[in-house]
Design an enzyme around this catalytic site. Structure first.
Site, short mmCIF file in Angstrom:
data_model
loop_
_atom_site.label_atom_id
_atom_site.label_comp_id
_atom_site.label_asym_id
_atom_site.label_seq_id
_atom_site.Cartn_x
_atom_site.Cartn_y
_atom_site.Cartn_z
CG ASP A 55 -8.37 -3.46 10.36
OD1 ASP A 55 -8.02 -2.39 10.87
OD2 ASP A 55 -9.34 -3.56 9.58
CB CYS A 95 -6.94 2.96 9.06
SG CYS A 95 -7.65 1.30 8.98
CG HIS A 146 -5.96 4.95 4.85
ND1 HIS A 146 -6.80 5.09 3.77
CD2 HIS A 146 -6.76 4.65 5.90
CE1 HIS A 146 -8.04 4.90 4.15
NE2 HIS A 146 -8.06 4.62 5.44
CG HIS A 246 -8.10 -3.46 6.10
ND1 HIS A 246 -9.08 -3.43 5.14
CD2 HIS A 246 -8.30 -2.35 6.88
CE1 HIS A 246 -9.84 -2.36 5.32
NE2 HIS A 246 -9.40 -1.70 6.38
CE LYS A 337 -10.79 -0.11 11.39
NZ LYS A 337 -10.48 -0.60 10.02
#
Length: 497
Positions: A55, A95, A146, A246, A337
């Protein structure tokens, strides 16, 4: 495929920065002398490091020249010793899909990982680590993964008849990084890590949980340095995925004290976390130099998507963490984002390969994180896998060969976009269509779709052809979800359907 056996090469490369910046970038001329080694042994395979921030906005590296409060001397040095791309793109403004595209070198829409909640990374997909391990690389992963199943992956839960949000370990295991080509891991986000070694360099026979207290970014840097210490005598690939800036925002006084004075508290914490990343990058570069391998190491640095501004960058109380501004910025780009506007998908993008790629370059060629896998394979002398979507950046950066003409495509939620040369088409479901000359208008202020109908038609056709091979196929035509409507009505006021 790259090395020093090219003979004496005097190569002049001039790149215009071509970016929107308060200070116009200068064209740079580089003369590259290379030694004539007619009978030299083949150069050793280069080490490859991919560093990903989480981010981090377009403006949040000082050398981007956008925000004066950010301090990133080590990242600035990395870019100054290599190349900084002013038009570096990710494959998705979120992400999971962005990381899936980067690590496979394939657009994640090809295998259905279209957004968060549509994971995990399918077992059949091949990662950069898989490919490099097969040719003798030690492979390591540090930080945020992730790409394993999580409770938001509804289709996965239904497929395995899982009730609630607890996924059995035997279903999680095949998707962990140590099953996806990474031999060494220090995988985690805060203070609990799934690891094959500890921060003193002790190695384990099998993966175990390690607790690492203190500043999470310092611990991730510690793990990266230990991996290099362990494997510096063999070719290695390190994927270092920092969990910052983030949310949850958290930093130590060491970094917070670097940013005194009045400012939004969220911005102060983001700057502190970015500074911690920068210190970590400095430690990685220093470790390479200590071991005498900095000239044989290709280093990439990118973010996984643009900053989540939450529309207004409200300085909400630090006790409010989950869905709030993370303190990062996308200046001068529009959007954030979750959007296929430039603020969601154009990110800091730099690479360094001392002694092979000349330093001091600022390059305006549109490039993609898809190109990282293709470039890494070429650097490791792996024949280009046919299924990769990216391009090898080496010939452009080393020999001055222009990158092949191509169109970059995106599909996310109900948005789709295509960029070819200076032109970018942006569609929002069945509601609106925009055309921007982003070479001259990176802020996406001027929709020129009506003035250039032939360009719109060409890019629409290209987008439709590309999307026909995706999973699921096609370009979205529905109105869009609430978050998208809020985004676009804020940044691009849209007519009601």
């Amino acid at each position: 495929m790259y090395g020093l056996s090219w003979g004496l090469l005097a190569l002049q490369m001039i790149h215009h920065a071509g970016e929107c910046s308060p200070v116009a970038a200068l064209a740079r001329v580089c003369v590259i002398p290379l030694s004539l080694l007619a009978a030299a042994a083949p150069a050793p395979k280069p080490n490859i490091i991919v560093i990903v921030a989480d981010d981090l906005g377009y403006a949040d590296v000082a050398c981007m020249g956008q925000e004066h409060d950010v301090k990133t001397p080590h990242l600035d040095r990395l870019a100054a010793q290599g190349v900084r791309f002013t038009n570096g793109y990710v494959t998705a403004p979120q992400c999971c899909p962005s990381r899936a595209g980067l690590l496979t070198g394939r657009d994640q829409n090809r295998f259905g990982l279209t957004s968060n909640g549509h994971g995990p990374l399918p077992e059949r997909e091949v990662t950069i680590a898989d490919r490099l391990a097969k040719v003798g690389y030690a492979t390591g992963m540090v930080g945020k993964w992730h790409l394993d199943p999580n409770p938001s992956d509804k289709a996965f839960l239904e497929q395995h008849s899982i009730q609630g949000d607890k996924i059995p370990p035997q279903l999680l295991r095949p998707f962990h990084p140590h099953e996806r080509g990474f031999q060494e891991t220090f995988c985690g986000q805060l203070n609990r890590y799934s690891a094959t070694y500890d921060l003193t360099g002790n190695r384990f026979q099998s993966v175990r949980e390690v607790r690492a207290e203190g500043d999470r970014l310092d611990r991730q840097s510690d793990a990266a340095v230990r991996f290099i210490d362990i494997h510096h005598e063999e070719p290695f690939f390190l994927y270092l995925a920092y969990y910052a800036p983030h949310v949850p925002l958290a930093s130590s006084k060491k970094y917070l004290n670097r940013f005194p004075g009045p400012m939004p508290e969220r911005r102060r914490h983001a700057l502190a976390m970015i500074s911690a990343i920068d210190d970590g990058v400095g430690r990685v570069l220093a470790t390479l130099a200590t071991h005498g391998i900095d000239k044989n190491t290709l280093v990439f640095f990118v973010s996984d998507n643009g900053a989540p501004l939450k529309l207004t960058m409200a300085d909400d109380p630090m006790t409010m963490q989950a869905a709030h501004w993370n303190g990062s910025k996308n200046t001068p780009l529009k959007g954030e984002k979750g959007m296929l506007s430039e603020g969601g998908i154009r990110v800091p993008f730099a690479l360094r390969w001392k002694g092979t790629i000349p330093g001091g370059l600022v390059n305006a060629t549109p490039v993609s994180t898809l190109d990282i896998a293709a470039t890494a394979c070429a650097a490791a002398a792996i024949k280009r896998p046919a299924e990769l979507d990216g391009l090898d950046l080496g010939p452009m950066l080393i020999k001055g060969v222009p990158l092949a003409d191509r169109t970059l495509h995106w599909r996310f939620w109900t948005q789709s976009a295509a960029r070819q040369g200076p032109w970018k088409l942006l569609k929002v479901g069945g509601r609106s269509m925009f055309l921007f000359n982003v070479a001259d208008d990176c802020e996406e202020q001027h929709n020129v779709a009506e003035q250039h109908p032939e360009t719109v038609q060409r890019l629409e056709k290209s987008l439709a052809t590309w999307a026909s091979a995706l999973t699921p196929p096609g370009i979205p035509t529905e109105t869009g979800r609430n978050a998208e409507i809020l985004f676009f009505e804020h940044y691009f006021p849209l007519p009601r359907p």
